[in-house]
Write a protein that holds these residues in place. Sequence first.
Motif, PDB file in Angstrom:
ATOM      1  N   SER A 135       0.627  -1.321  -0.379  1.00  0.00           N
ATOM      2  CA  SER A 135      -0.238  -0.292   0.024  1.00  0.00           C
ATOM      3  C   SER A 135       0.666   0.620  -0.118  1.00  0.00           C
ATOM      4  O   SER A 135       2.122   1.382   0.442  1.00  0.00           O
ATOM      5  N   VAL A 136       0.342   2.549  -0.774  1.00  0.00           N
ATOM      6  CA  VAL A 136       1.549   3.492  -0.885  1.00  0.00           C
ATOM      7  C   VAL A 136       0.972   4.208   0.549  1.00  0.00           C
ATOM      8  O   VAL A 136       2.261   4.780   1.228  1.00  0.00           O
ATOM      9  N   LEU A 137       0.221   3.659   1.082  1.00  0.00           N
ATOM     10  CA  LEU A 137      -0.179   4.651   1.992  1.00  0.00           C
ATOM     11  C   LEU A 137       0.967   4.274   3.481  1.00  0.00           C
ATOM     12  O   LEU A 137       1.516   4.443   4.620  1.00  0.00           O
ATOM     13  N   PHE A 138       1.484   2.371   2.981  1.00  0.00           N
ATOM     14  CA  PHE A 138       2.059   1.968   4.459  1.00  0.00           C
ATOM     15  C   PHE A 138       3.336   1.346   4.167  1.00  0.00           C
ATOM     16  O   PHE A 138       4.377   0.217   4.928  1.00  0.00           O
ATOM     17  N   GLY A 185      -8.179   2.344  -2.692  1.00  0.00           N
ATOM     18  CA  GLY A 185      -8.617   2.939  -3.867  1.00  0.00           C
ATOM     19  C   GLY A 185      -9.073   4.276  -4.095  1.00  0.00           C
ATOM     20  O   GLY A 185      -8.618   5.019  -4.179  1.00  0.00           O
ATOM     21  N   ILE A 186     -10.626   4.391  -3.606  1.00  0.00           N
ATOM     22  CA  ILE A 186     -10.939   5.209  -4.170  1.00  0.00           C
ATOM     23  C   ILE A 186     -10.818   6.113  -2.896  1.00  0.00           C
ATOM     24  O   ILE A 186     -10.608   7.122  -2.717  1.00  0.00           O
ATOM     25  N   LEU A 187     -10.617   5.666  -2.244  1.00  0.00           N
ATOM     26  CA  LEU A 187      -9.888   6.482  -0.176  1.00  0.00           C
ATOM     27  C   LEU A 187      -8.405   7.208  -0.957  1.00  0.00           C
ATOM     28  O   LEU A 187      -8.667   8.520  -0.462  1.00  0.00           O
ATOM     29  N   ALA A 188      -7.733   6.123  -1.850  1.00  0.00           N
ATOM     30  CA  ALA A 188      -6.904   6.999  -1.613  1.00  0.00           C
ATOM     31  C   ALA A 188      -6.865   7.934  -2.749  1.00  0.00           C
ATOM     32  O   ALA A 188      -5.987   9.276  -2.812  1.00  0.00           O
ATOM     33  N   VAL A 189      -7.656   7.948  -3.825  1.00  0.00           N
ATOM     34  CA  VAL A 189      -7.910   9.262  -4.259  1.00  0.00           C
ATOM     35  C   VAL A 189      -8.212  10.004  -3.718  1.00  0.00           C
ATOM     36  O   VAL A 189      -7.702  11.458  -4.321  1.00  0.00           O
ATOM     37  N   GLY A 190      -9.045  10.231  -2.585  1.00  0.00           N
ATOM     38  CA  GLY A 190      -9.604  11.888  -2.044  1.00  0.00           C
ATOM     39  C   GLY A 190      -8.887  12.110  -0.796  1.00  0.00           C
ATOM     40  O   GLY A 190      -8.336  13.139  -0.843  1.00  0.00           O
ATOM     41  N   VAL A 191      -7.355  10.975  -0.955  1.00  0.00           N
ATOM     42  CA  VAL A 191      -5.989  11.744  -0.555  1.00  0.00           C
ATOM     43  C   VAL A 191      -5.225  12.133  -1.022  1.00  0.00           C
ATOM     44  O   VAL A 191      -4.162  12.563  -0.857  1.00  0.00           O
ATOM     45  N   GLY A 192      -5.371  12.128  -2.313  1.00  0.00           N
ATOM     46  CA  GLY A 192      -4.624  12.475  -3.157  1.00  0.00           C
ATOM     47  C   GLY A 192      -3.183  11.304  -3.844  1.00  0.00           C
ATOM     48  O   GLY A 192      -2.395  12.113  -4.025  1.00  0.00           O
ATOM     49  N   GLN A 193      -3.461  10.096  -3.529  1.00  0.00           N
ATOM     50  CA  GLN A 193      -2.673   8.967  -3.472  1.00  0.00           C
ATOM     51  C   GLN A 193      -2.583   8.207  -4.707  1.00  0.00           C
ATOM     52  O   GLN A 193      -2.029   7.013  -4.354  1.00  0.00           O
ATOM     53  N   GLY A 194      -3.780   8.482  -5.329  1.00  0.00           N
ATOM     54  CA  GLY A 194      -4.331   7.012  -6.439  1.00  0.00           C
ATOM     55  C   GLY A 194      -3.870   7.615  -7.633  1.00  0.00           C
ATOM     56  O   GLY A 194      -3.919   6.070  -8.103  1.00  0.00           O
ATOM     57  N   PHE A 195      -3.070   8.786  -7.832  1.00  0.00           N
ATOM     58  CA  PHE A 195      -2.411   8.643  -9.353  1.00  0.00           C
ATOM     59  C   PHE A 195      -0.568   8.761  -9.105  1.00  0.00           C
ATOM     60  O   PHE A 195      -0.363   9.441  -8.440  1.00  0.00           O
ATOM     61  N   GLN A 196       0.367   8.285 -10.408  1.00  0.00           N
ATOM     62  CA  GLN A 196       0.955   8.231 -10.377  1.00  0.00           C
ATOM     63  C   GLN A 196       1.263   9.752 -10.846  1.00  0.00           C
ATOM     64  O   GLN A 196       0.024  10.764 -11.177  1.00  0.00           O
ATOM     65  N   ALA A 197       2.574  10.174 -11.266  1.00  0.00           N
ATOM     66  CA  ALA A 197       3.102  11.226 -11.581  1.00  0.00           C
ATOM     67  C   ALA A 197       2.260  11.569 -13.426  1.00  0.00           C
ATOM     68  O   ALA A 197       1.860  12.818 -13.629  1.00  0.00           O
ATOM     69  N   ASP A 198       2.715  10.440 -13.819  1.00  0.00           N
ATOM     70  CA  ASP A 198       2.671  10.525 -15.264  1.00  0.00           C
ATOM     71  C   ASP A 198       1.284  10.144 -15.750  1.00  0.00           C
ATOM     72  O   ASP A 198       0.142  10.089 -16.372  1.00  0.00           O
ATOM     73  N   GLY A 199      -0.073  10.080 -14.418  1.00  0.00           N
ATOM     74  CA  GLY A 199      -1.458  10.276 -14.960  1.00  0.00           C
ATOM     75  C   GLY A 199      -2.174   9.093 -14.674  1.00  0.00           C
ATOM     76  O   GLY A 199      -3.313   8.502 -14.635  1.00  0.00           O
ATOM     77  N   ARG A 200      -1.718   7.887 -14.388  1.00  0.00           N
ATOM     78  CA  ARG A 200      -1.778   6.922 -14.320  1.00  0.00           C
ATOM     79  C   ARG A 200      -2.096   5.966 -13.163  1.00  0.00           C
ATOM     80  O   ARG A 200      -1.831   6.303 -11.580  1.00  0.00           O
ATOM     81  N   PHE A 201      -3.274   5.296 -12.672  1.00  0.00           N
ATOM     82  CA  PHE A 201      -3.995   4.938 -11.816  1.00  0.00           C
ATOM     83  C   PHE A 201      -3.355   3.668 -10.790  1.00  0.00           C
ATOM     84  O   PHE A 201      -3.305   2.793 -11.998  1.00  0.00           O
ATOM     85  N   GLY A 230      -4.423   3.457  -7.302  1.00  0.00           N
ATOM     86  CA  GLY A 230      -4.906   3.280  -6.449  1.00  0.00           C
ATOM     87  C   GLY A 230      -4.725   3.176  -5.187  1.00  0.00           C
ATOM     88  O   GLY A 230      -4.238   4.400  -4.289  1.00  0.00           O
ATOM     89  N   ALA A 231      -3.971   2.026  -4.238  1.00  0.00           N
ATOM     90  CA  ALA A 231      -4.133   2.489  -2.672  1.00  0.00           C
ATOM     91  C   ALA A 231      -2.560   1.751  -2.671  1.00  0.00           C
ATOM     92  O   ALA A 231      -2.556   0.893  -1.613  1.00  0.00           O
ATOM     93  N   LEU A 232      -2.566   0.819  -3.812  1.00  0.00           N
ATOM     94  CA  LEU A 232      -1.511   0.767  -3.597  1.00  0.00           C
ATOM     95  C   LEU A 232       0.052   1.743  -4.429  1.00  0.00           C
ATOM     96  O   LEU A 232      -0.215   2.512  -4.596  1.00  0.00           O
ATOM     97  N   ILE A 233       1.292   0.303  -4.685  1.00  0.00           N
ATOM     98  CA  ILE A 233       2.792   1.322  -4.865  1.00  0.00           C
ATOM     99  C   ILE A 233       2.871   2.301  -6.720  1.00  0.00           C
ATOM    100  O   ILE A 233       3.556   2.978  -5.976  1.00  0.00           O
ATOM    101  N   ASN A 234       1.951   1.234  -6.951  1.00  0.00           N
ATOM    102  CA  ASN A 234       2.930   1.699  -8.536  1.00  0.00           C
ATOM    103  C   ASN A 234       1.148   1.042  -9.289  1.00  0.00           C
ATOM    104  O   ASN A 234       1.016  -0.615  -9.006  1.00  0.00           O
ATOM    105  N   PRO A 235       1.113   1.340 -10.503  1.00  0.00           N
ATOM    106  CA  PRO A 235      -0.026   1.024 -11.430  1.00  0.00           C
ATOM    107  C   PRO A 235       0.067  -0.968 -11.816  1.00  0.00           C
ATOM    108  O   PRO A 235      -0.767  -1.647 -11.836  1.00  0.00           O
ATOM    109  N   ASN A 236       1.321  -0.846 -11.771  1.00  0.00           N
ATOM    110  CA  ASN A 236       1.463  -2.509 -12.061  1.00  0.00           C
ATOM    111  C   ASN A 236       1.476  -3.300 -11.157  1.00  0.00           C
ATOM    112  O   ASN A 236       0.628  -4.800 -11.659  1.00  0.00           O
TER     113      ASN A 236
END
Length: 255
Positions: free
Chosen positions: A43-46, A150-166, A168-174
């Motif tokens: 998770s991107v948060l932890f 992943g919806i909550l991650a979008v709410g706190v500004g963590q749902g997308f990479q810098a290049d715009g790829r989604f 969610g709550a994980l560390i990268n799109p892949n």
Amino acid sequence: MMRALHPATRRPVALGRGSLVTQSRVMLYALYGALGVLCLCQSVLFFEARWLATARWIPLTLLAAFGVNAALKAVRRPGAPDLVAAAFFILVLYSTDRSTDPTLTFQRGVSVGLVYLSCFWALWQLANVLGEEAIVEAIANVGAVILLAGILAVGVGQGFQADGRFQGALINPNSLGLFSSIVGPCALWQVVRWHRRLYIPVLIVGGVGLIMSGSRGGILGTAVGVSIVLIACGKVRHLLFAALPVGAYLVYATF
């Protein structure tokens, strides 16, 4: 689905009458814990939480120990896949001193060994005792929480990479793509086989997030898993509706 039969568990485990069922239920709870902890580690948060990186070893070790204990009780004979896995593990340990980061190489080697024992020794035993549905439902339940997070991650500004790829709550799109390829078919099985409509929002959120992630490997893996589920449930004619949009997107994303 057919009952799980694996060379590792063809002989019954020689425990007390209720002992194996009790232990299996305990290990099922450990499975939920392992899935939850491993998902949080991605998770991107932890992701930077060191205590969580350490905690992931606990459920994996418990599951692996259960698998080894069950195998010993059954006088299990190692099969060819076990010998290959053992040879790989020995090779990893041998290459540790040649690595630029010996500690990391050793940890990854041990992690692979524990995951192998957890999946092919412990989970197969759990599937034989509690049924495959218990394993599939556990993956679907934990996965549902992570995908919806992943919806909550979008709410706190963590749902997308810098290049715009989604992502969610994980560390990268892949990572999201890989995760979806595992959870998606399990959630679809709950809907198609058992008519559990509660998982439909999970499929919708997961499908939209997967497309927005742009993970071609994840999309292809999910498509293969979904196809297997539809075939197993006798929904072969529905494959066309799933194959056309997925194929079109993969062609578009590739070229």
